[in-house]
Design a protein around this motif. Structure first.
Motif, short mmCIF file in Angstrom:
data_model
loop_
_atom_site.label_atom_id
_atom_site.label_comp_id
_atom_site.label_asym_id
_atom_site.label_seq_id
_atom_site.Cartn_x
_atom_site.Cartn_y
_atom_site.Cartn_z
N ILE A 44 -0.57 -26.14 -15.24
CA ILE A 44 -0.20 -26.68 -13.93
C ILE A 44 -0.70 -25.76 -12.82
N SER A 45 -0.54 -24.46 -13.00
CA SER A 45 -0.98 -23.50 -11.99
C SER A 45 -2.49 -23.60 -11.76
N MET A 46 -3.25 -23.69 -12.83
CA MET A 46 -4.71 -23.76 -12.70
C MET A 46 -5.16 -25.07 -12.05
N VAL A 47 -4.54 -26.17 -12.43
CA VAL A 47 -4.89 -27.47 -11.84
C VAL A 47 -4.60 -27.46 -10.34
N LEU A 48 -3.46 -26.90 -9.95
CA LEU A 48 -3.12 -26.84 -8.53
C LEU A 48 -4.06 -25.89 -7.78
N LEU A 49 -4.44 -24.78 -8.42
CA LEU A 49 -5.41 -23.86 -7.80
C LEU A 49 -6.74 -24.57 -7.58
N ILE A 50 -7.19 -25.32 -8.56
CA ILE A 50 -8.44 -26.08 -8.42
C ILE A 50 -8.35 -27.06 -7.26
N LYS A 51 -7.22 -27.75 -7.17
CA LYS A 51 -7.01 -28.73 -6.09
C LYS A 51 -7.04 -28.02 -4.73
N LEU A 56 -9.91 -25.07 0.69
CA LEU A 56 -9.71 -23.69 1.14
C LEU A 56 -10.84 -22.81 0.59
N PRO A 57 -11.18 -21.74 1.31
CA PRO A 57 -12.20 -20.82 0.80
C PRO A 57 -11.75 -20.22 -0.54
N ILE A 58 -12.64 -20.18 -1.51
CA ILE A 58 -12.29 -19.74 -2.86
C ILE A 58 -11.77 -18.31 -2.88
N GLY A 59 -12.41 -17.42 -2.15
CA GLY A 59 -11.99 -16.02 -2.14
C GLY A 59 -10.58 -15.86 -1.59
N THR A 60 -10.30 -16.53 -0.49
CA THR A 60 -8.97 -16.46 0.11
C THR A 60 -7.93 -17.11 -0.79
N ALA A 61 -8.25 -18.29 -1.30
CA ALA A 61 -7.29 -19.02 -2.14
C ALA A 61 -6.96 -18.23 -3.40
N TYR A 62 -7.97 -17.66 -4.04
CA TYR A 62 -7.74 -16.90 -5.26
C TYR A 62 -6.92 -15.65 -4.97
N ALA A 63 -7.23 -14.97 -3.88
CA ALA A 63 -6.49 -13.75 -3.53
C ALA A 63 -5.03 -14.07 -3.21
N ILE A 97 2.60 -8.31 -0.09
CA ILE A 97 3.07 -9.44 0.73
C ILE A 97 2.34 -9.44 2.07
N GLY A 98 2.22 -8.27 2.67
CA GLY A 98 1.50 -8.16 3.94
C GLY A 98 0.05 -8.58 3.81
N SER A 99 -0.57 -8.25 2.71
CA SER A 99 -1.97 -8.64 2.47
C SER A 99 -2.11 -10.14 2.33
N VAL A 100 -1.20 -10.76 1.60
CA VAL A 100 -1.26 -12.23 1.42
C VAL A 100 -1.06 -12.92 2.77
N VAL A 101 -0.08 -12.48 3.55
CA VAL A 101 0.15 -13.06 4.86
C VAL A 101 -1.07 -12.84 5.75
N GLY A 102 -1.65 -11.64 5.71
CA GLY A 102 -2.84 -11.35 6.50
C GLY A 102 -4.02 -12.24 6.16
N LEU A 103 -4.26 -12.44 4.87
CA LEU A 103 -5.36 -13.33 4.45
C LEU A 103 -5.13 -14.74 4.95
N LYS A 104 -3.90 -15.20 4.85
CA LYS A 104 -3.58 -16.56 5.31
C LYS A 104 -3.82 -16.67 6.80
N SER A 105 -3.44 -15.64 7.55
CA SER A 105 -3.54 -15.72 9.00
C SER A 105 -4.98 -15.64 9.52
N VAL A 106 -5.88 -15.02 8.79
CA VAL A 106 -7.27 -14.93 9.25
C VAL A 106 -8.18 -16.01 8.64
N SER A 107 -7.62 -16.86 7.80
CA SER A 107 -8.43 -17.94 7.21
C SER A 107 -8.51 -19.12 8.16
N HIS A 108 -9.61 -19.81 8.05
CA HIS A 108 -9.82 -20.98 8.93
C HIS A 108 -9.48 -22.24 8.22
#
Length: 108
Positions: A44-51, A56-63, A97-108
């Motif tokens: 389920i996790s992998m299928v949702l990640l693929i979706k 979303l950008p692959i690098g950001t989504a994977y991180a 947690i700060g890194s995940v929030v930071g990546l989300k905030s700088v993604s387009h």
């Protein structure tokens, strides 16, 4: 919407890691149920990640997916599997947690 899907995928990553922890603590048929849970939640996790990565950008989504899984699994370990708690362990969980929030905030 894909950010929500990605968060859910990360939560399923926590679930599959937790299933591995429970399988390690059990034996017999109960162990195999936990391994079955691992396979189901991992799928389920992998299928949702693929979706989520379809828009979303692959690098950001994977991180972000990995970060959610790492933080969630570390917290599950502390609260349910009696992993040790120290200042530095909590400090680095907070930085994740700060890194995940930071990546989300700088993604387009």
């Amino acid at each position: 919407m894909n950010w929500i899907i990605l968060i859910i995928a990360g939560l399923f990553e926590v679930a599959f890691a937790s299933c591995l922890g429970k399988a390690k603590e059990t034996s017999g048929s109960e162990m195999y149920y936990w391994y079955a849970g691992f396979l189901v939640t991992m799928t389920i996790s992998m299928v949702l990640l693929i979706k989520a990565t379809q828009t979303l950008p692959i690098g950001t989504a994977y991180a972000v997916w990995t970060g959610i899984g790492a933080v969630g699994t570390a917290l599950m370990g502390i609260f349910f599997f009696k992993d040790p708690v120290s200042f530095w362990r909590v400090f680095f969980i907070v930085t994740l947690i700060g890194s995940v929030v930071g990546l989300k905030s700088v993604s387009h």
